[in-house]
Design an enzyme around this catalytic site. Sequence first.
Site, mmCIF file in Angstrom:
data_model
loop_
_atom_site.group_PDB
_atom_site.id
_atom_site.type_symbol
_atom_site.label_atom_id
_atom_site.label_comp_id
_atom_site.label_asym_id
_atom_site.label_seq_id
_atom_site.Cartn_x
_atom_site.Cartn_y
_atom_site.Cartn_z
ATOM 1 N N PHE A 119 -0.440 18.746 -9.208
ATOM 2 C CA PHE A 119 -0.056 18.419 -7.839
ATOM 3 C C PHE A 119 0.755 19.570 -7.283
ATOM 4 C CE2 PHE A 119 -0.013 14.537 -5.182
ATOM 5 C CZ PHE A 119 -1.076 13.871 -5.758
ATOM 6 N N GLN A 240 8.846 14.432 5.834
ATOM 7 C CA GLN A 240 7.706 15.179 5.281
ATOM 8 C C GLN A 240 6.443 14.904 6.086
ATOM 9 O OE1 GLN A 240 5.920 14.238 1.151
ATOM 10 N NE2 GLN A 240 6.838 16.252 1.010
ATOM 11 N N HIS A 242 2.608 15.252 5.753
ATOM 12 C CA HIS A 242 1.593 15.495 4.728
ATOM 13 C C HIS A 242 0.508 16.350 5.361
ATOM 14 C CE1 HIS A 242 -1.306 14.940 1.586
ATOM 15 N NE2 HIS A 242 -0.432 14.259 0.872
ATOM 16 N N LEU A 252 -4.107 8.582 5.001
ATOM 17 C CA LEU A 252 -3.837 9.687 4.078
ATOM 18 C C LEU A 252 -5.046 10.074 3.224
ATOM 19 C CD1 LEU A 252 -1.538 11.467 2.781
ATOM 20 C CD2 LEU A 252 -1.537 9.780 0.958
ATOM 21 N N GLU A 255 -3.087 14.378 -1.886
ATOM 22 C CA GLU A 255 -3.014 15.725 -2.455
ATOM 23 C C GLU A 255 -3.827 15.814 -3.751
ATOM 24 O OE1 GLU A 255 1.025 17.134 -2.001
ATOM 25 O OE2 GLU A 255 0.894 18.091 -3.949
ATOM 26 N N ARG A 286 4.436 20.629 0.104
ATOM 27 C CA ARG A 286 3.853 20.072 1.333
ATOM 28 C C ARG A 286 4.383 20.694 2.615
ATOM 29 N NH1 ARG A 286 3.640 13.794 -0.647
ATOM 30 N NH2 ARG A 286 1.900 14.168 -2.067
ATOM 31 N N HIS A 353 4.658 11.419 6.806
ATOM 32 C CA HIS A 353 4.313 10.741 5.565
ATOM 33 C C HIS A 353 5.510 10.127 4.850
ATOM 34 C CE1 HIS A 353 2.018 9.955 1.982
ATOM 35 N NE2 HIS A 353 2.710 10.789 1.237
ATOM 36 N N ARG A 398 10.144 16.542 -0.466
ATOM 37 C CA ARG A 398 9.773 15.845 -1.702
ATOM 38 C C ARG A 398 8.502 16.428 -2.298
ATOM 39 N NH1 ARG A 398 6.151 11.636 -3.054
ATOM 40 N NH2 ARG A 398 5.576 11.216 -0.898
HETATM 41 C C1 FAD Z 1 -0.443 6.448 1.997
HETATM 42 C C2 FAD Z 1 0.662 6.831 1.062
HETATM 43 C C3 FAD Z 1 0.365 7.387 -0.169
HETATM 44 C C4 FAD Z 1 1.394 7.746 -1.056
HETATM 45 N N1 FAD Z 1 1.067 8.297 -2.268
HETATM 46 C C5 FAD Z 1 2.060 8.573 -3.151
HETATM 47 C C6 FAD Z 1 1.754 9.041 -4.461
HETATM 48 O O1 FAD Z 1 0.594 9.172 -4.860
HETATM 49 N N2 FAD Z 1 2.781 9.316 -5.296
HETATM 50 C C7 FAD Z 1 4.079 9.162 -4.928
HETATM 51 O O2 FAD Z 1 4.968 9.430 -5.744
HETATM 52 N N3 FAD Z 1 4.386 8.704 -3.683
HETATM 53 C C8 FAD Z 1 3.418 8.397 -2.809
HETATM 54 N N4 FAD Z 1 3.744 7.916 -1.571
HETATM 55 C C9 FAD Z 1 5.148 7.571 -1.288
HETATM 56 C C10 FAD Z 1 5.513 6.292 -2.030
HETATM 57 O O3 FAD Z 1 4.393 5.463 -2.154
HETATM 58 C C11 FAD Z 1 6.613 5.515 -1.321
HETATM 59 O O4 FAD Z 1 7.677 6.368 -1.005
HETATM 60 C C12 FAD Z 1 7.130 4.400 -2.222
HETATM 61 O O5 FAD Z 1 6.072 3.622 -2.713
HETATM 62 C C13 FAD Z 1 8.136 3.529 -1.499
HETATM 63 O O6 FAD Z 1 8.454 2.434 -2.308
HETATM 64 P P1 FAD Z 1 9.586 1.422 -1.879
HETATM 65 O O7 FAD Z 1 9.611 0.349 -2.917
HETATM 66 O O8 FAD Z 1 10.823 2.154 -1.590
HETATM 67 O O9 FAD Z 1 9.084 0.808 -0.493
HETATM 68 P P2 FAD Z 1 7.758 0.019 -0.066
HETATM 69 O O10 FAD Z 1 6.728 -0.007 -1.100
HETATM 70 O O11 FAD Z 1 7.394 0.522 1.272
HETATM 71 O O12 FAD Z 1 8.273 -1.478 0.082
HETATM 72 C C14 FAD Z 1 9.166 -1.873 1.087
HETATM 73 C C15 FAD Z 1 9.373 -3.376 1.002
HETATM 74 O O13 FAD Z 1 10.412 -3.759 1.882
HETATM 75 C C16 FAD Z 1 10.035 -4.903 2.584
HETATM 76 N N5 FAD Z 1 10.811 -4.920 3.826
HETATM 77 C C17 FAD Z 1 11.007 -3.922 4.708
HETATM 78 N N6 FAD Z 1 11.825 -4.330 5.683
HETATM 79 C C18 FAD Z 1 12.150 -5.601 5.406
HETATM 80 C C19 FAD Z 1 12.962 -6.587 6.029
HETATM 81 N N7 FAD Z 1 13.610 -6.332 7.167
HETATM 82 N N8 FAD Z 1 13.055 -7.798 5.466
HETATM 83 C C20 FAD Z 1 12.390 -8.103 4.323
HETATM 84 N N9 FAD Z 1 11.622 -7.211 3.684
HETATM 85 C C21 FAD Z 1 11.508 -5.983 4.231
HETATM 86 C C22 FAD Z 1 8.543 -4.773 2.749
HETATM 87 O O14 FAD Z 1 7.957 -6.030 3.010
HETATM 88 C C23 FAD Z 1 8.171 -4.220 1.377
HETATM 89 O O15 FAD Z 1 8.067 -5.274 0.458
HETATM 90 C C24 FAD Z 1 2.734 7.552 -0.681
HETATM 91 C C25 FAD Z 1 3.036 6.992 0.543
HETATM 92 C C26 FAD Z 1 2.007 6.653 1.418
HETATM 93 C C27 FAD Z 1 2.396 6.082 2.760
#
Ligand code: FAD
Length: 587
Positions: A119, A240, A242, A252, A255, A286, A353, A398
């Site tokens: 990556f 960031q 992407h 998306l 990568e 990125r 992203h 990142r």
């Molecule tokens: C399309 C895409 C592809 C990606 N690919 C990669 C990858 O291959 N590798 C990598 O390392 N990273 C990747 N990333 C980044 C990574 O996936 C995210 O940064 C990471 O998964 C975020 O996890 P999280 O648990 O912090 O939040 P999230 O998975 O976004 O979860 C947030 C949670 O909070 C809840 N929530 C939000 N606000 C409230 C509220 N007010 N009340 C109650 N619940 C709420 C939502 O319902 C959800 O359950 C990618 C991101 C995207 C968008």
Amino acid sequence: MAITKRKFDAIIVGAGGAGMRAALQLSEAGLKVAVLSKVFPTRSHTVAAQGGIAAPLGNVTEDNWHWHMYDTVKGSDYLGDQDAIEFMCRHASEVVYELEHFGMPFDRLENGKIYQRPFGGQSQNFGGAQATRSCAAADRTGHALLHTLYQRNVNANTQFFIEWMGLDLIRNEQGDVLGVTALEMETGEVMILQARATLFATGGGGRIFQASTNAFINTGDGLGMSARAGIPLEDMEFWQFHPTGVHGVGVLISEAVRGEGGYLLNKNGERFMERYAPHVMDLASRDVVSRALTMEIREGRGCGEDADHLLLKLDHLGADVIKARLPGIREIAMKFAHVDPIYDPIPVTPTVHYMMGGIPTNFHGQVVIPYKTGPEEVVSGFYAVGECACVSVHGANRLGTNSLLDIVVFGRATGNRIIEELRKSPHHKQLPADAADKTLARLARLNHQKDGENVAQVGEALRKTMQMYCGVFRFADMLAQGVTKINEIAERITSVEIKDKSQVFNTARIEALELDNMKEVAMATMISAEGRCESRGAHARNDFPQRDDNKWLKHTLYFSEDKRLDYKPVRLKPLTVESFPPKARTY
Ligand SMILES: Cc1cc2nc3c(=O)[nH]c(=O)nc-3n(C[C@H](O)[C@H](O)[C@H](O)COP(=O)(O)OP(=O)(O)OC[C@H]3O[C@@H](n4cnc5c(N)ncnc54)[C@H](O)[C@@H]3O)c2cc1C
């Protein structure tokens, strides 16, 4: 009106990878945990992660945590906190094996070990050849990870509050955090959820931009709630872009496509990355690749009628590799760009992203704010983890696949710290009498507002302003105008109106409440970006094209109350190894 109260040991707002990894730790320790989510847990944005999770397993090329740490510090453009980065990289292999033992279905190499792919920004030795560090389940790694964690949580009896929205943080006079107010979306009922530990894991806020790879629910709620409750937001100027969102759609293209050997072309069929990153080309980090694409478009070498995108070529990988390793990408390309990448290149443009900034925490997930004792005093009872938090391991940029790692390492670490802290303070503190007042006032305003603008219209103005005035390249005059415009939009948001005032599943009300949070995120971003007079990582200023470590090797803190900026030092000292001092960053 009497308001229902419920008590828990811990409340976690957010059921993505970060929230669920922490929840698992707490539930398995026998604590009473409530996990709130706006959507069913496995629909959180983590599910969309495609490319992989970084860990120096060394299954394909030689690797170790120290190299991983070096790459992450360099990738962060030296703004990352080196204690937190060491912590993350040291625990990476362990948490990935743990996921494997939880049953996460990783792809396999011929010898049965976990499959890894290269990556961007991964080097094998200090400054040397590329390492192969991203552990993957085809191009659906986040899907595999989130489902594994959900099943584990079900097994551990974690209590989920599905389709519940956290609205406001509850703090007492001393500033301790005592829980949240929340809305049950199905009934419209508001409740107080009280806890001895409150953990925000609400994910990113990429929806403040017009072109975004993020899910619609990524509206930065945790940041909005924190900002309204007097908690500063850290490093919000760093977003960031992407390099490869599907042109005109935003979805998306991972990568991983370039990791597997795909590359970018301009309208002349030239591999332009040769000019911007001669050594690693398409696998530079990125920020570097996104700027290269933007330059190509600006200098008239973009593709298509409007010369506004580039092409991502992968047909040379062959149908077998594409079908086995990138099946989701092929599907996205066919559905959203109407091309089959087995035969034709995919049209792409840089797309927002990931949010590097967030709620300031230490590497135990405890929220830290400036106070009498210094810039990092722990806020009692309050934790943040995942994309909503700024630990800060990603600094100004990142590296791909370091976020899935971040959420699992710090999800677990935060769970452990909460367990320790709860042992020390076994009793609930008293709720203030006005615990729900601010929330109820916000809801009452929405219910009684007349002749206001509609939410969609103002939201659109906000997204357009962010995209236009705070994009890949930033200009002093545009930022100044951007601040004025965002201030105006923030004012308009205070009087938006919803026509539908009903209680049951009123999505209009939810969108209005989300807009309050997006406002905080957008203000913090624009004001912090105007404040930072240098270029570092994802923050590229036309008027200050160089990184300036003398003046700017520091974290930004934005305070919503008086729209004030403050700064705090970067933690350059790792836990056990020597510091990586800032030096020129080339790929
Ligand atoms: C399309 C895409 C592809 C990606 N690919 C990669 C990858 O291959 N590798 C990598 O390392 N990273 C990747 N990333 C980044 C990574 O996936 C995210 O940064 C990471 O998964 C975020 O996890 P999280 O648990 O912090 O939040 P999230 O998975 O976004 O979860 C947030 C949670 O909070 C809840 N929530 C939000 N606000 C409230 C509220 N007010 N009340 C109650 N619940 C709420 C939502 O319902 C959800 O359950 C990618 C991101 C995207 C968008």
